[in-house]
Design a protein around this motif. Structure first.
Motif, PDB file in Angstrom:
ATOM      1  N   ARG A   1      -5.943  -4.235   0.012  1.00 43.60           N
ATOM      2  CA  ARG A   1      -6.258  -2.800  -0.075  1.00 43.60           C
ATOM      3  C   ARG A   1      -7.072  -2.337   1.119  1.00 43.60           C
ATOM      4  O   ARG A   1      -6.856  -1.240   1.655  1.00 43.60           O
ATOM      5  CB  ARG A   1      -7.002  -2.508  -1.388  1.00 43.60           C
ATOM      6  N   ALA A   2      -8.006  -3.171   1.572  1.00 42.48           N
ATOM      7  CA  ALA A   2      -8.804  -2.813   2.746  1.00 42.48           C
ATOM      8  C   ALA A   2      -7.933  -2.763   4.003  1.00 42.48           C
ATOM      9  O   ALA A   2      -8.083  -1.879   4.844  1.00 42.48           O
ATOM     10  CB  ALA A   2      -9.933  -3.826   2.932  1.00 42.48           C
TER      11      ALA A   2
ATOM     12  N   ILE B   1      -2.934   2.819   7.393  1.00 40.39           N
ATOM     13  CA  ILE B   1      -2.766   4.259   7.236  1.00 40.39           C
ATOM     14  C   ILE B   1      -3.531   5.009   8.326  1.00 40.39           C
ATOM     15  O   ILE B   1      -3.033   5.999   8.884  1.00 40.39           O
ATOM     16  CB  ILE B   1      -3.224   4.703   5.828  1.00 40.39           C
ATOM     17  N   ALA B   2      -4.736   4.543   8.655  1.00 36.92           N
ATOM     18  CA  ALA B   2      -5.521   5.167   9.726  1.00 36.92           C
ATOM     19  C   ALA B   2      -4.806   5.052  11.068  1.00 36.92           C
ATOM     20  O   ALA B   2      -4.759   6.009  11.856  1.00 36.92           O
ATOM     21  CB  ALA B   2      -6.906   4.526   9.803  1.00 36.92           C
TER      22      ALA B   2
ATOM     23  N   TYR C   1       3.005   5.256   3.241  1.00 31.92           N
ATOM     24  CA  TYR C   1       2.245   5.570   4.455  1.00 31.92           C
ATOM     25  C   TYR C   1       1.877   4.313   5.232  1.00 31.92           C
ATOM     26  O   TYR C   1       1.749   4.348   6.451  1.00 31.92           O
ATOM     27  CB  TYR C   1       0.983   6.366   4.097  1.00 31.92           C
ATOM     28  N   ALA C   2       1.711   3.208   4.533  1.00 33.86           N
ATOM     29  CA  ALA C   2       1.416   1.953   5.227  1.00 33.86           C
ATOM     30  C   ALA C   2       2.619   1.446   6.009  1.00 33.86           C
ATOM     31  O   ALA C   2       2.476   0.611   6.906  1.00 33.86           O
ATOM     32  CB  ALA C   2       0.966   0.902   4.212  1.00 33.86           C
TER      33      ALA C   2
ATOM     34  N   VAL D   1      -4.771  -2.081   4.102  1.00 34.69           N
ATOM     35  CA  VAL D   1      -3.884  -0.929   3.996  1.00 34.69           C
ATOM     36  C   VAL D   1      -4.552   0.330   4.552  1.00 34.69           C
ATOM     37  O   VAL D   1      -3.909   1.169   5.190  1.00 34.69           O
ATOM     38  CB  VAL D   1      -3.454  -0.715   2.529  1.00 34.69           C
ATOM     39  N   VAL D   2      -5.862   0.453   4.328  1.00 28.22           N
ATOM     40  CA  VAL D   2      -6.599   1.599   4.881  1.00 28.22           C
ATOM     41  C   VAL D   2      -6.473   1.612   6.399  1.00 28.22           C
ATOM     42  O   VAL D   2      -6.266   2.661   7.018  1.00 28.22           O
ATOM     43  CB  VAL D   2      -8.087   1.542   4.467  1.00 28.22           C
ATOM     44  N   ALA D   3      -6.564   0.433   7.015  1.00 29.76           N
ATOM     45  CA  ALA D   3      -6.426   0.339   8.476  1.00 29.76           C
ATOM     46  C   ALA D   3      -5.024   0.746   8.913  1.00 29.76           C
ATOM     47  O   ALA D   3      -4.850   1.444   9.926  1.00 29.76           O
ATOM     48  CB  ALA D   3      -6.741  -1.083   8.934  1.00 29.76           C
TER      49      ALA D   3
ATOM     50  N   GLY E   1       0.780  -1.227   0.000  1.00 29.45           N
ATOM     51  CA  GLY E   1       0.000   0.000   0.000  1.00 29.45           C
ATOM     52  C   GLY E   1       0.810   1.274   0.000  1.00 29.45           C
ATOM     53  O   GLY E   1       0.264   2.357   0.162  1.00 29.45           O
TER      54      GLY E   1
END
Length: 205
Positions: free
Chosen positions: A119-120, A126-127, A26-27, A122-124, A23
């Protein structure tokens, strides 16, 4: 001898991070933080937040920039070089291998499903990184308002990241000058650090 051991530790630390991160840069932030702050204790949370902020404003990938800055802080020019090579080498090799076998896996439903899950996740990641950095960056109401304002500018008005960074810097100076003019108390990184430590102790007890 100790310096060369430190150099090897730097190289191995960043070499481990590259292959297990999907990701983009940032990941990688939570993994870099875990390795250099929590595990190795080379820098503290305030320093790593400043490094990530500086790495984000400099041209290039934030993970490579952050690795270079951390390596330089810990072991000078040699540290910067080996940290940069360490974080780049696995990604380079993996991309090279994937490029060779791309045609054989393209369109495979299992591969497509796997990347949807990645991808899902990776959102976690980055958050999580945003939350950790926010703990040392949002020091008071003014910095909270500044952060929310910049998010709105990017989401609603599609501001360029460079414009957001420059605006944040100018507004930060303006806020400090206003507080000094009215003799208001300025937020302290040291104070924020002690508050975070106290909060973490309460959570662990």
């Amino acid at each position: 001898m100790k310096k060369w051991i430190l150099i090897l530790q730097l190289f191995w630390t960043f070499l481990k991070i590259g292959p297990i991160t999907f990701g983009g840069g940032y990941a990688m932030i939570p993994l870099i933080e875990r390795e250099v702050v929590e595990k190795r204790k080379w820098v503290d949370m305030e320093e790593i937040a400043e490094i990530f902020a500086l790495a984000g404003t400099a041209p290039g990938a934030i993970a490579v920039n952050a690795a270079t800055f951390i390596g330089h802080k810990i072991a000078g020019i040699r540290g910067a070089i080996v940290a940069m090579i360490g974080v780049l080498l696995p990604t380079f090799l993996i991309v090279l291998i994937l490029n060779l076998i791309f045609l054989s896996i393209k369109g495979n439903p299992h591969v497509d499903a796997a990347f949807q899950g990645i991808r899902a996740a990776v959102v976690a990641l980055i958050a999580y990184a945003a939350i950790k950095v926010a703990k040392t960056s949002i020091l008071d109401v003014s910095t909270l308002i500044l952060m929310v304002s910049m998010v709105v500018m990017m989401v609603v008005f599609h501001w360029h990241p460079i414009l957001v960074i420059v605006s944040g810097a100018l507004l930060g100076i303006f806020i400090v000058k206003i507080k000094e003019l009215f003799s208001m108390k300025l937020p302290s990184d040291r104070q924020n650090k002690s508050q975070i430590k106290s909060h973490n102790e309460k959570m662990s007890s």
